[in-house]
Design a protein around this motif. Structure first.
Motif, PDB file in Angstrom:
ATOM      1  N   PHE A  66     -10.884 -23.968 -10.795  1.00 32.12           N
ATOM      2  CA  PHE A  66     -12.378 -23.666 -11.599  1.00 32.12           C
ATOM      3  C   PHE A  66     -13.239 -25.008 -12.423  1.00 32.12           C
ATOM      4  O   PHE A  66     -12.348 -25.773 -12.297  1.00 32.12           O
ATOM      5  N   ARG A  67     -14.101 -24.347 -12.508  1.00 35.07           N
ATOM      6  CA  ARG A  67     -15.529 -25.531 -12.835  1.00 35.07           C
ATOM      7  C   ARG A  67     -15.906 -25.930 -13.638  1.00 35.07           C
ATOM      8  O   ARG A  67     -15.755 -24.043 -13.953  1.00 35.07           O
ATOM      9  N   ARG A  68     -17.111 -27.147 -14.108  1.00 33.20           N
ATOM     10  CA  ARG A  68     -17.440 -26.769 -15.183  1.00 33.20           C
ATOM     11  C   ARG A  68     -18.946 -27.351 -14.269  1.00 33.20           C
ATOM     12  O   ARG A  68     -19.288 -28.396 -14.171  1.00 33.20           O
TER      13      ARG A  68
ATOM     14  N   PHE B  27     -11.337 -37.432  -1.932  1.00 33.45           N
ATOM     15  CA  PHE B  27     -11.739 -36.947  -0.113  1.00 33.45           C
ATOM     16  C   PHE B  27     -10.475 -36.308  -0.443  1.00 33.45           C
ATOM     17  O   PHE B  27      -9.355 -36.803  -0.099  1.00 33.45           O
ATOM     18  N   HIS B  28     -11.103 -34.221   0.555  1.00 35.63           N
ATOM     19  CA  HIS B  28     -10.056 -33.841   0.704  1.00 35.63           C
ATOM     20  C   HIS B  28     -10.035 -32.421   1.064  1.00 35.63           C
ATOM     21  O   HIS B  28     -11.070 -32.219   1.940  1.00 35.63           O
ATOM     22  N   GLY B  29      -9.067 -32.132   1.515  1.00 33.85           N
ATOM     23  CA  GLY B  29      -9.134 -31.058   2.492  1.00 33.85           C
ATOM     24  C   GLY B  29      -7.655 -30.114   2.630  1.00 33.85           C
ATOM     25  O   GLY B  29      -6.868 -30.303   2.696  1.00 33.85           O
TER      26      GLY B  29
ATOM     27  N   LEU C 126     -12.170 -32.950   5.573  1.00 35.74           N
ATOM     28  CA  LEU C 126     -12.301 -33.250   4.414  1.00 35.74           C
ATOM     29  C   LEU C 126     -13.885 -33.920   3.393  1.00 35.74           C
ATOM     30  O   LEU C 126     -14.788 -34.296   3.760  1.00 35.74           O
ATOM     31  N   HIS C 127     -13.751 -33.184   2.270  1.00 38.59           N
ATOM     32  CA  HIS C 127     -14.827 -33.299   1.452  1.00 38.59           C
ATOM     33  C   HIS C 127     -14.478 -33.795   0.610  1.00 38.59           C
ATOM     34  O   HIS C 127     -13.726 -34.022  -0.656  1.00 38.59           O
ATOM     35  N   GLN C 128     -15.996 -34.094  -0.403  1.00 35.61           N
ATOM     36  CA  GLN C 128     -15.832 -34.861  -1.600  1.00 35.61           C
ATOM     37  C   GLN C 128     -15.866 -33.120  -2.569  1.00 35.61           C
ATOM     38  O   GLN C 128     -17.604 -32.908  -2.350  1.00 35.61           O
ATOM     39  N   ASP C 129     -15.922 -33.254  -4.092  1.00 38.86           N
ATOM     40  CA  ASP C 129     -17.042 -31.801  -4.443  1.00 38.86           C
ATOM     41  C   ASP C 129     -17.512 -32.880  -6.086  1.00 38.86           C
ATOM     42  O   ASP C 129     -17.104 -34.134  -6.950  1.00 38.86           O
ATOM     43  N   LYS C 130     -18.561 -32.920  -5.113  1.00 38.09           N
ATOM     44  CA  LYS C 130     -19.478 -33.908  -6.523  1.00 38.09           C
ATOM     45  C   LYS C 130     -20.995 -32.480  -6.945  1.00 38.09           C
ATOM     46  O   LYS C 130     -22.259 -33.422  -7.232  1.00 38.09           O
TER      47      LYS C 130
HETATM   48 FE    FE Z   1     -13.309 -29.657  -2.968  1.00 41.38          FE
END
Ligand code: FE
Ligand code: MD5
Length: 204
Positions: A199-201, A176-178, A120-124
């Motif tokens: 895909f990210r900016r 949070f996701h994993g 579990l983590h956040q993308d930030k």
């Molecule tokens: Fe992620």
């Protein structure tokens, strides 16, 4: 068709199924230039997920921390360009989920082998968190954990299968996701692996 998972999160089930073979060819071309690599986290752990990137920026982790950079710290080479087909698919799916004008500058490619997981983590690490992330799942199915805004919040489980695309935006951008440990298997399109393209900016 688009199915809401939570506010801002939309799953497009099987959206990429018909073009999956073409996407996998492009994944092979990218990884022929910058191979999949098990990175070491700042805490000294080897990630069970192997990664590579394409696009102007790539995400990686090493002893210094997490970052987006123009080159692969493992090889010193620039990331290969993002294939036009990747960019177009990500932009189209973002628009279908209500995010017009999404212009990704980074594509992280994760490769899961049996037993590989993502805690579990956040993308930030991205500059503008109002920009969505578009994720494309290919190959073996995986159980995705979709949590809340605190690490300890209860998480829903969602099965992500070959060709599924999820657009994570709005309030769901910071959940949070994993991914639970991958079950072994053989998929006709990817063999013993699951791939996930995000895909990210990264920068404004
Ligand atoms: Fe992620
Ligand atoms: C995966 N990858 O299946 C996932 C798909 C990663 C990662 O988590 O960081 O490489 S992206 C899932 C995602 C992204 C952004 C927000 C949320 C989920 N969310 O709010 O649940 O390899």
């Amino acid at each position: 068709w688009a199915e809401p998972l939570a506010e801002g999160a939309v799953i497009l089930r099987r959206r990429a199924r018909d073009e999956a073979a073409g996407l996998m060819t492009l994944v092979s071309e990218v990884s022929a230039q910058n191979p999949f690599h098990h990175r070491i986290t700042p805490g000294g752990h080897r990630m069970s997920v192997a990664m590579t990137n394409c696009g102007n920026f790539g995400w990686s982790t090493d002893a210094r921390g997490y970052q987006y950079s123009v080159q692969d710290s493992a090889t010193g080479k620039r990331w290969p360009p993002m294939p036009e087909r990747f960019r177009a698919l990500a932009a189209a799916c973002a628009a279908e989920a209500g995010f017009e004008h999404f212009q990704p500058d980074a594509c992280l490619i994760n490769r899961y082998e049996p037993g590989a997981k993502m805690s579990l983590h956040q993308d930030k690490d991205e500059e503008d968190l109002r920009q969505p992330i578009v994720s494309v799942s290919l190959g073996l199915p995986a159980v995705f954990q979709f949590g809340g805004f605190e690490r300890g919040d209860a998480a829903q489980r969602v099965l992500l299968e070959h060709g599924d695309i999820v657009v994570w935006g709005g309030p769901s951008r910071l959940r949070f996701h994993g991914i639970l440990p991958l079950k072994p298997g053989i998929h006709p399109a990817t063999g013993a692996f699951r791939y996930n393209l995000t895909f990210r900016r990264a920068f404004r």
